[in-house]
Write a protein that holds these residues in place. Sequence first.
Motif: not given
Length: 163
Positions: A116-120, A124-128
């Motif tokens: 599970g990933v939640v990008n808080n 801008p900028g992704a969690v990969t």
Amino acid sequence: MKRTTRIFFSLCLVMVAGLVFTGCGGKDDPAPDSKKATFKFTVTVAGADNKDQVDVRVSAGNHDASQYGSPVWKINGVTQGNENVMILDIDNFVGGVKTYVVETVKPFNFSGLSVGVVNNAQVPGAVTISYKAEVDGKVETNVQNVATAASQSYNKEYTYVAK
């Protein structure tokens, strides 16, 4: 009246006796499949910071209690305690690209993987995240470079059995 009661009682007794002797067969339910396999999970996360949430859970077990009291997992080659579930969270993935290899110490009947990933992030900028699951050395799941944008989430759950 007594004769009717006696006949009724005798019939009930015969029916109960018939159920007792035929209701339970001599054959038990089949035993669970006893095949065992080693399980290995490789997880890589890039772009995570302290505001994000990353949760990786791996579990393994047997149909009997043989895993209890003994080591179950190695993380990056280091044997862990006798925990049947290993959890990696954001603290394990902050600071650049982080890769973990989580593998069983001995063979098991079944295993599971949850990511599970939640990008808080508000910018801008992704969690990969990339992850791979192997059962006895054979790749079962291989997901590469799933980018989770700001204010987005990604969750998957998998189960694996020995073949």
